[in-house]
Design a protein around this motif. Structure first.
Motif, PDB file in Angstrom:
ATOM      1  N   ALA A 119      12.916   7.246  -5.861  1.00 16.67           N
ATOM      2  CA  ALA A 119      12.559   8.579  -6.369  1.00 16.67           C
ATOM      3  C   ALA A 119      11.927   8.490  -7.756  1.00 16.67           C
ATOM      4  O   ALA A 119      12.310   9.210  -8.683  1.00 16.67           O
ATOM      5  CB  ALA A 119      13.773   9.507  -6.381  1.00 16.67           C
ATOM      6  N   SER A 120      10.967   7.582  -7.877  1.00 11.89           N
ATOM      7  CA  SER A 120      10.258   7.370  -9.146  1.00 11.89           C
ATOM      8  C   SER A 120      11.214   7.158 -10.308  1.00 11.89           C
ATOM      9  O   SER A 120      11.024   7.686 -11.409  1.00 11.89           O
ATOM     10  CB  SER A 120       9.323   8.557  -9.438  1.00 11.89           C
ATOM     11  N   GLY A 121      12.263   6.392 -10.054  1.00 13.11           N
ATOM     12  CA  GLY A 121      13.216   6.029 -11.097  1.00 13.11           C
ATOM     13  C   GLY A 121      14.396   6.966 -11.233  1.00 13.11           C
ATOM     14  O   GLY A 121      15.383   6.628 -11.909  1.00 13.11           O
ATOM     15  N   LEU A 137       7.297   5.226 -20.398  1.00 12.42           N
ATOM     16  CA  LEU A 137       6.004   5.904 -20.405  1.00 12.42           C
ATOM     17  C   LEU A 137       5.736   6.559 -19.062  1.00 12.42           C
ATOM     18  O   LEU A 137       5.228   7.683 -19.000  1.00 12.42           O
ATOM     19  CB  LEU A 137       4.895   4.902 -20.737  1.00 12.42           C
ATOM     20  N   ARG A 138       6.117   5.864 -17.972  1.00 10.18           N
ATOM     21  CA  ARG A 138       5.875   6.459 -16.663  1.00 10.18           C
ATOM     22  C   ARG A 138       6.690   7.734 -16.470  1.00 10.18           C
ATOM     23  O   ARG A 138       6.182   8.730 -15.970  1.00 10.18           O
ATOM     24  CB  ARG A 138       6.202   5.460 -15.547  1.00 10.18           C
ATOM     25  N   LYS A 193       7.226  16.222  -7.661  1.00  8.44           N
ATOM     26  CA  LYS A 193       8.020  15.932  -6.459  1.00  8.44           C
ATOM     27  C   LYS A 193       9.505  16.179  -6.659  1.00  8.44           C
ATOM     28  O   LYS A 193      10.184  16.644  -5.740  1.00  8.44           O
ATOM     29  CB  LYS A 193       7.817  14.462  -6.038  1.00  8.44           C
ATOM     30  N   TYR A 194      10.015  15.857  -7.849  1.00 10.59           N
ATOM     31  CA  TYR A 194      11.471  15.790  -8.000  1.00 10.59           C
ATOM     32  C   TYR A 194      12.096  16.753  -8.993  1.00 10.59           C
ATOM     33  O   TYR A 194      13.233  17.196  -8.787  1.00 10.59           O
ATOM     34  CB  TYR A 194      11.868  14.358  -8.394  1.00 10.59           C
ATOM     35  N   ILE A 207       8.587  -1.313  -3.397  1.00  8.45           N
ATOM     36  CA  ILE A 207       9.046  -1.282  -4.776  1.00  8.45           C
ATOM     37  C   ILE A 207       7.852  -1.396  -5.708  1.00  8.45           C
ATOM     38  O   ILE A 207       7.159  -2.422  -5.726  1.00  8.45           O
ATOM     39  CB  ILE A 207      10.035  -2.439  -5.061  1.00  8.45           C
ATOM     40  N   GLY A 208       7.605  -0.366  -6.485  1.00  9.82           N
ATOM     41  CA  GLY A 208       6.461  -0.358  -7.387  1.00  9.82           C
ATOM     42  C   GLY A 208       6.792  -0.957  -8.738  1.00  9.82           C
ATOM     43  O   GLY A 208       6.764  -0.250  -9.754  1.00  9.82           O
TER      44      GLY A 208
END
Length: 335
Positions: free
Chosen positions: A217-219, A230-231, A241-242, A286-287
């Protein structure tokens, strides 16, 4: 590392896939948190050292720089026949006619551009990034089939669409004896499980592999929501999204934290282990933009959660608005 077959194929892929959306030039303006070519190579090298053989990119990521960086790193670090490379087609940075979408012309153009950027003769898994409402699905499926027969593509995959669309595409391919999709790259994690209603049961029935994107979930699942990276501060799609569902998702994240303490592992391992226990999931994507993050992700492959643990993590989920598939209003290409 453990390996599995990609759905109903003989292709062996690592249980963790390295996503390379974060490879690129920050100054290009697409992702301010992207990492340069040297750092990208370091991440790829660490992935290979950990046994990861599955790599995912897209023609649109950093306007092609992701493909360039990934291709250059793999050419330097690994024999081509020992890695599985996926890229995607649909989006492009221009609004000019015939440059984007899934028309025959766009697909034939974009495959050659991707191969050039990657520095490769073929792509292992070619994925349609979204559903194209402006092109007949018969045209798309025949063009993709022709790429397979031409030797430019080994397997076909799809990403983020409604289940009825995916089933329609598969039925069209079967009717004409064209190549069918073998994987679905869908939005799936502990905070977003809407595909459990229709898409995932269909994939289970047809033995289609799931390669979920945004598994953490993007961290959000790696900590108690907030972050100072930063992201976290600049990733607007992730915020959209979250963040609106933060209040109802926080109890789930709290439970992830409780199990992380129980097993003495990072929260990310709990979230990934939950996905890896799902029978149709082949490899979460995994990004990673830091080589140190990969080791923790790979360790999740060997983390066994009990049935009680899985139920505890799932128990508090409530319905969410659909995020991922496009509607006709979302697609505003010039034609």
């Amino acid at each position: 590392m453990k390996y599995t077959k990609l759905g109903h194929t003989g292709l062996d892929v690592s249980r963790i896939c390295l996503g390379t959306m974060g490879f690129g030039r920050p100054e290009a303006g697409m992702f301010p948190w992207a990492i340069n070519e040297q750092k990208s190579e370091e991440v790829v090298a660490q992935a290979l050292d950990l046994g990861i053989n599955f790599f995912d990119t897209a023609n649109i990521y950093s306007h092609g720089d992701s493909e360039r960086y990934l291709g250059a790193a793999l050419k330097k670090l690994a024999p081509r026949d020992q890695v599985v490379v996926a890229t995607k087609v649909f989006y492009t940075p221009t609004d000019e006619p015939n440059q984007h979408g899934l028309s025959r012309k766009a697909i034939m153009t974009q495959i050659d551009q991707s191969l050039t950027r990657l520095g490769m003769d073929y792509i292992d898994l070619y994925i349609i990034h979204r559903w194209d409402y402006q092109t007949p699905i018969e045209e798309t499926m025949e063009a993709l089939h022709d790429l397979v027969k031409a030797g430019k593509v080994r397997y076909l995959g799809a990403s983020a669409m409604f289940a009825w669309q995916f089933e329609q595409a598969q039925n069209i391919a079967e009717k004409h004896n064209w190549t069918k999709f073998v994987s679905m790259q869908n939005h799936y994690n502990l905070l977003y499980r809407e595909d459990e209603r229709e898409m995932i049961p269909y994939c289970q029935d047809q033995d289609i592999a799931l390669t979920p994107y945004s598994p953490l979930a993007s961290g959000r699942l790696t900590r108690q929501w907030s972050g100072d990276t930063l992201r976290y501060k600049t990733d607007k799609p992730a915020q959209e999204k979250y963040d609106a569902d933060k209040e109802k998702d926080m109890p789930i994240i709290k439970r992830v934290g409780e199990l992380a303490a129980k097993y003495n592992v990072p929260q990310a391992q709990i979230a990934l282990a939950w996905l890896l226990h799902k029978p149709q999931v082949a490899a979460p994507i995994i990004g990673a933009t830091n080589p140190n993050h990969l080791k923790s992700s790979v360790d999740a492959v060997n983390l066994d959660l009990s049935t009680e643990d899985l139920h505890y993590l799932e128990q508090l989920y409530t319905p969410h608005r659909v995020v991922g598939p496009l509607t006709p209003a979302d697609q505003n290409f010039t034609r």
